[in-house]
Scaffold this active site. Structure first.
Site, mmCIF file in Angstrom:
data_model
loop_
_atom_site.group_PDB
_atom_site.id
_atom_site.type_symbol
_atom_site.label_atom_id
_atom_site.label_comp_id
_atom_site.label_asym_id
_atom_site.label_seq_id
_atom_site.Cartn_x
_atom_site.Cartn_y
_atom_site.Cartn_z
ATOM 1 N N HIS A 79 36.911 21.051 48.131
ATOM 2 C CA HIS A 79 35.558 21.037 48.699
ATOM 3 C C HIS A 79 35.094 19.586 48.928
ATOM 4 O O HIS A 79 34.593 19.252 50.000
ATOM 5 C CB HIS A 79 34.624 21.775 47.717
ATOM 6 C CG HIS A 79 33.173 21.800 48.079
ATOM 7 N ND1 HIS A 79 32.452 22.964 48.185
ATOM 8 C CD2 HIS A 79 32.283 20.800 48.339
ATOM 9 C CE1 HIS A 79 31.192 22.677 48.515
ATOM 10 N NE2 HIS A 79 31.067 21.369 48.609
ATOM 11 N N GLU A 80 35.293 18.740 47.922
ATOM 12 C CA GLU A 80 34.831 17.345 48.061
ATOM 13 C C GLU A 80 35.675 16.574 49.074
ATOM 14 O O GLU A 80 35.156 15.756 49.823
ATOM 15 C CB GLU A 80 34.834 16.635 46.690
ATOM 16 C CG GLU A 80 33.954 17.274 45.618
ATOM 17 C CD GLU A 80 32.578 17.705 46.090
ATOM 18 O OE1 GLU A 80 32.001 17.037 46.970
ATOM 19 O OE2 GLU A 80 32.082 18.738 45.595
ATOM 20 N N GLN A 132 27.370 12.650 50.855
ATOM 21 C CA GLN A 132 26.214 13.423 50.365
ATOM 22 C C GLN A 132 25.122 12.535 49.783
ATOM 23 O O GLN A 132 24.005 12.991 49.551
ATOM 24 C CB GLN A 132 26.653 14.432 49.300
ATOM 25 C CG GLN A 132 27.554 15.534 49.839
ATOM 26 C CD GLN A 132 27.899 16.515 48.745
ATOM 27 O OE1 GLN A 132 28.816 16.287 47.972
ATOM 28 N NE2 GLN A 132 27.130 17.596 48.645
ATOM 29 N N HIS A 144 34.445 17.208 52.462
ATOM 30 C CA HIS A 144 33.246 16.430 52.812
ATOM 31 C C HIS A 144 33.625 15.103 53.473
ATOM 32 O O HIS A 144 32.923 14.623 54.364
ATOM 33 C CB HIS A 144 32.416 16.113 51.556
ATOM 34 C CG HIS A 144 31.392 17.155 51.215
ATOM 35 N ND1 HIS A 144 30.363 17.507 52.059
ATOM 36 C CD2 HIS A 144 31.231 17.914 50.096
ATOM 37 C CE1 HIS A 144 29.616 18.436 51.471
ATOM 38 N NE2 HIS A 144 30.118 18.704 50.287
ATOM 39 N N GLY A 183 30.616 18.723 41.659
ATOM 40 C CA GLY A 183 31.305 17.728 42.468
ATOM 41 C C GLY A 183 30.343 17.092 43.442
ATOM 42 O O GLY A 183 29.284 17.655 43.741
ATOM 43 N N CYS A 190 26.856 24.240 47.555
ATOM 44 C CA CYS A 190 26.965 22.827 47.895
ATOM 45 C C CYS A 190 25.589 22.196 47.709
ATOM 46 O O CYS A 190 24.593 22.768 48.143
ATOM 47 C CB CYS A 190 27.421 22.688 49.351
ATOM 48 S SG CYS A 190 27.554 20.989 49.914
ATOM 49 N N LEU A 191 25.545 21.042 47.059
ATOM 50 C CA LEU A 191 24.251 20.395 46.809
ATOM 51 C C LEU A 191 23.545 20.004 48.106
ATOM 52 O O LEU A 191 22.335 19.830 48.121
ATOM 53 C CB LEU A 191 24.441 19.157 45.919
ATOM 54 C CG LEU A 191 24.906 19.444 44.477
ATOM 55 C CD1 LEU A 191 25.195 18.146 43.741
ATOM 56 C CD2 LEU A 191 23.878 20.266 43.715
HETATM 57 ZN ZN ZN Z 1 29.446 20.125 49.000
#
Ligand code: ZN
Length: 164
Positions: A130-131, A51, A134, A46, A88-89
């Protein structure tokens, strides 16, 4: 299609509240396509617009059940509880056990600007939540219990040092 560089902690855009999209057009479709490309290249499940440095309510998710692109996503219904270890990226090297709803119904717009609802459970539900987090400036490290926080403190300090 080029991919975006991924913004990493402690980049301040990760803490911003993202603006709603008023109208979905070619610009939004292009961002969503490029976000998907970026997510796949980074082997993530995701990605949210902040991000990649964009303050807008746009997310992409693919947990192996197909690509979902959502504009202005919101959780409509939550059911049950599930704890999964999430990464998380934007927080390389860090995983956190996060408790979330086991099942969710999410509403938003698709890339044509039409209202859609999506049901997800387990990993898919975690990824959606999660997204969406963000977009409110919330990160997985915000879910750590005080004792567990120490475990990742060193890693966070390293990310802060290597930033810029
Ligand atoms: Zn993330």
């Amino acid at each position: 299609m080029p991919v975006y560089p991924i913004r990493k902690y402690p980049d301040s855009i990760l803490r911003e509240k993202c603006k709603r999209i008023e109208k979905v057009g070619p610009r939004e479709r292009k961002i969503l396509a490029q976000m998907a490309e970026t997510m796949y290249k980074a082997k993530g499940v995701g990605l949210a617009a902040p991000q990649v440095g964009i303050n807008a309510q746009l997310i992409v998710v693919d947990v192996g059940e197909g690509l979902v692109k959502l504009v202005n996503p919101q959780v409509l219904l939550r059911e049950g509880k599930s704890i999964l270890e999430e990464g998380c990226l934007s927080l390389p090297g860090i995983t956190v056990k996060v408790e979330r709803a086991k099942k969710v119904r999410v509403q938003g717009w698709d890339e044509k600007g039409e209202r859609i609802e999506i049901d997800g459970k387990d990993l898919f539900a975690h990824a959606l939540q999660h997204e969406i987090d963000h977009l409110q400036g919330v990160l997985i490290i915000d879910y750590t219990a005080p004792g567990l926080r120490e475990r990742i403190e060193e890693k966070l300090a390293q990310l802060e040092e290597s930033y810029m």
